[in-house]
Scaffold this motif. Structure first.
Motif: not given
Length: 386
Positions: A48-49, A68-69, A123-128, A145-148
């Motif tokens: 993951d990013g 990449k994301i 759109e990007v899935l983001v948590s912190a 953390a980044l996820r596609g």
């Protein structure tokens, strides 16, 4: 203090320099030691990013997955303020870092749950996670953390396709049930007993079709969530196969279309009889509907010396078979071998049932050229001994 990733070194004052060497993030104050110096992990090894900002809000880590994301080069992000390096917005267009203010606000906050945010129209899935020096201290690091969204989109499309398939399959029998019952209620006296019986039999058959579809949906839900229960009892596989062949001949199939081969003696088998019936019924129905010629059912002990003791069942036909390029998709949702109806969920459920028993199922080409399905179930133990 310096932290390096993707060949870039970022010093404590935000200056960057290129470097040929790569290594794990150091476990220092202000560096993302969550990666663990003992493990020797490199940020670019993560699937993951990963973006890390220091206590001043400047980006000190930006791994290759994040690049990449986000389509942002690491050298364009490292050393810059987080708000400029990663300009996230919510769905209403508000700047996310200004809105959430990670370095200000309530000191008891520990992070942000995953959510959908926008980055340059994507759109990007983001948590912190907020890393503090003490429970209510200032933020020392902001780990993001980044996820596609591709995997989530595939899941949403699968759910949408499931809903569309169910709606389509339910419409036909329910329309029939509604039409016949309304006609009977309004014009009961105008029909003969034979006509009434025919319409009621049609209603009964369509109601059974709806019941089967609902049962399939419940099975899929249990399989996907890992909650499919197996209630093991003594199962006579030979009797079960003969019972299903008899049901096919009673439904109008020629008796000489089926060939049963029993390789005895069979080991004692403890399995869920209802679910075994479901597997056998589905495989035989597929062979009759999509195959041609003689349907051969072979039952015997597991012959592979490397396998655990159990019973195997092979169902094969003499039809055109399954194309080689399609065999890897046979047990997926909505796969259909032909255009002869069906929801495309049966084999997916069959595989889930067999695997819930600890067994295996395979598909191949029969000696006569048709499709061949083979499943094996371990002997196991009765439910009261499990």
């Amino acid at each position: 203090m310096s932290v390096r990733t993707s060949g870039i070194t970022v010093t404590a004052d935000g200056r960057r320099s290129d470097g040929p060497a790569r290594g794990p993030l150091p476990a220092q104050a202000g560096g993302p030691d969550a990666l663990g110096s003992g493990l020797g992990l490199d940020p670019d090894d993560l699937p993951d990013g990963l973006v890390v900002a220091d206590e001043t809000g400047r980006v000190i880590c930006f791994n290759s997955a994040a690049a990449k994301i986000t389509h942002i080069a690491p050298e364009d992000a490292l050393g810059r303020p987080l708000e400029h390096a990663l300009p996230l917005q919510d769905i209403e267009g508000r700047r996310w870092w200004r809105l959430t203010d990670p370095y200000g606000g309530l000191a008891i906050r520990r992070g942000q749950p995953e959510r959908n945010l926008l980055l340059g129209g994507r759109e990007v899935l983001v948590s912190a996670r907020y890393v503090r020096s003490r429970p209510t201290g200032s933020v020392q690091r902001l780990v993001i953390a980044l996820r596609g969204t591709e995997a989530r989109r595939r899941t949403e499309l699968s759910h949408a396709e499931l809903i569309a398939t169910v709606a389509h399959e339910l419409r036909s029998p329910l329309t029939s049930v509604k039409g016949f019952t309304a006609t009977l209620l309004q014009k009961w006296e105008r029909f003969t007993d034979d006509q009434k019986r025919l319409m009621l039999e049609t209603v009964d058959a369509d109601a059974n079709r709806v019941t089967r579809l609902i049962a399939e949906l419940l099975d899929i839900s249990r399989i996907d969530s890992g909650r499919l229960e197996v209630r093991r009892q003594r199962v006579d596989m030979s009797a079960a196969v003969r019972r299903h062949v008899q049901a096919q001949t009673t439904a109008g199939q020629r008796p000489d279309r089926f060939l049963i081969r029993m390789l005895e003696p069979l080991p004692d088998l403890w399995a869920d009889p209802d679910k075994v019936d479901q597997v056998l019924g589905n495989l035989l129905e597929n062979a009759v509907r999509h195959g041609e010629g003689t349907v051969t059912i072979e039952v015997g002990p597991v012959s592979d010396a490397t396998s655990t003791e159990g019973t195997s069942v092979t169902v094969s036909d003499e039809g055109p078979g399954i194309p080689e390029e399609s065999m890897s998709r046979v047990f997926t949702r909505f796969w259909r071998g032909s255009k002869r109806g069906g929801t495309g969920l049966g084999l997916y459920i069959v595989k889930g049932i067999v695997e819930a028993h600890g067994g295996t199922i395979t598909v191949g080409r029969a000696p006569a050229g048709g499709a061949q399905f083979r499943f094996s179930l371990p002997v196991a133990a009765p439910a009261f001994m499990a």
